[in-house]
Design a protein around this motif. Sequence first.
Motif, PDB file in Angstrom:
ATOM      1  N   GLN A   5       1.325  -1.192  -0.132  1.00 19.56           N
ATOM      2  CA  GLN A   5       0.642  -0.439  -0.065  1.00 19.56           C
ATOM      3  C   GLN A   5       1.188   1.530   0.318  1.00 19.56           C
ATOM      4  N   SER A  30      -8.850   0.621 -10.494  1.00 20.78           N
ATOM      5  CA  SER A  30      -9.812  -0.062  -8.744  1.00 20.78           C
ATOM      6  C   SER A  30      -8.748  -0.233  -8.108  1.00 20.78           C
ATOM      7  N   ALA A  31      -8.303  -1.656  -8.225  1.00 21.67           N
ATOM      8  CA  ALA A  31      -7.817  -1.595  -7.515  1.00 21.67           C
ATOM      9  C   ALA A  31      -6.300  -1.575  -6.980  1.00 21.67           C
ATOM     10  N   SER A  33      -7.222   2.321  -6.311  1.00 26.50           N
ATOM     11  CA  SER A  33      -7.813   3.347  -5.210  1.00 26.50           C
ATOM     12  C   SER A  33      -7.957   2.348  -4.314  1.00 26.50           C
ATOM     13  N   HIS A  34      -8.940   0.872  -4.489  1.00 29.72           N
ATOM     14  CA  HIS A  34      -9.116   0.431  -3.208  1.00 29.72           C
ATOM     15  C   HIS A  34      -7.942   0.271  -2.199  1.00 29.72           C
ATOM     16  N   GLN A  35      -6.545   0.272  -2.739  1.00 31.64           N
ATOM     17  CA  GLN A  35      -5.487  -0.442  -1.687  1.00 31.64           C
ATOM     18  C   GLN A  35      -5.505   1.194  -1.146  1.00 31.64           C
ATOM     19  N   LYS A  37      -7.132   3.392  -0.454  1.00 34.37           N
ATOM     20  CA  LYS A  37      -8.273   3.852   0.277  1.00 34.37           C
ATOM     21  C   LYS A  37      -8.258   2.747   1.571  1.00 34.37           C
ATOM     22  N   ALA A  38      -7.972   1.709   1.593  1.00 35.71           N
ATOM     23  CA  ALA A  38      -7.397   0.654   3.026  1.00 35.71           C
ATOM     24  C   ALA A  38      -6.460   1.693   3.012  1.00 35.71           C
ATOM     25  N   ARG A  41      -7.742   4.250   5.584  1.00 32.34           N
ATOM     26  CA  ARG A  41      -8.607   4.434   6.587  1.00 32.34           C
ATOM     27  C   ARG A  41      -7.826   3.438   7.836  1.00 32.34           C
TER      28      ARG A  41
END
Length: 315
Positions: A5, A30-31, A33-35, A37-38, A41
């Motif tokens: 990440q 998309s993958a 962006s997901h990482q 965002k994780a 968080r």
Amino acid sequence: MSLRQMEYFLTVVDEASFTRAAEALHVTQSALSHQIKALERSVGGDLLERLPRGVRLTPMGRAFRPHAELAVRSAVQARRAARAAAGAEGGELHVAAVHSVAVGILPDVFARWRAAHPGVLLHLHEYATTEALEEEVERGTADLAVGPAPHDWPGTVVTVGEEEIVLVVPFDDRFAGRTSVTLPELADRPWVRCAMEPVIEGQRFLDWACGRAGFRPYTAVYTEHTSTAVRMAAAGVGVCTAPSHIVSGAVGEDCVVLTPDPPWRRALTVFSRVPPTGAAEAFVDLLRTSCPTAPAPTTALPPHVCDGTAATALT
């Protein structure tokens, strides 16, 4: 929070775009962006501000970035060190050096290394000053560094040889028939100096040395590299100083080399963040048998004299 990440985050920052970062990382947007965002968080807030045309760091992102860079570099270096220590085929050894050492000493050393260790890839990182060298080694850019003794280095320092600092003049110089000269004899001469000349006791090195000899040096030219300074001196632009190994080994003996009286010498060292092991240790051993040595000097340069080019001895 994962190392991957952080690598993704740094790539987005470098590319200033999720689209370009995804292409560089060979993942879908998309993958990616997901990482990201994780990761956000896990740290408790936004690291990146999404803009219509790209991204930029938030205050939290600016604070997070240098630590992420250090973590990624350390992980890369850890993998390198483990493979090199095991003598793994395909391992890598990253060597940092000041310019004079890179062109005056390391070519022969690297040739001997390649003959003995063809499975370990060498990466050379060159720097203009010892300060830059220390900074990059501390950051983990290289596994070890070759250059003048560092000042207050917290890691391992091994002396592998000694550099002799010489004066360079053209063949038609009035001192061309001699082998040595005192500094006061050069009081009326122009000098070729380095724009990044080291500072000793608050003064540039040549100002410091000539001041002790009773005069202020006249500067004719500033250069960026010692090899350029030696060429300038050989052409008659002015006197310059340089490590003897770069004059004979890298530039060629098309000039007259004079030894300062008393002579100027300094230790040549290898330093690293941790004690060298495996391939790094073998490289240090090879340097010990390859680097120039000299008898105990009459006058040694201060141990913290750093790399500069031209009139001060040292790139």
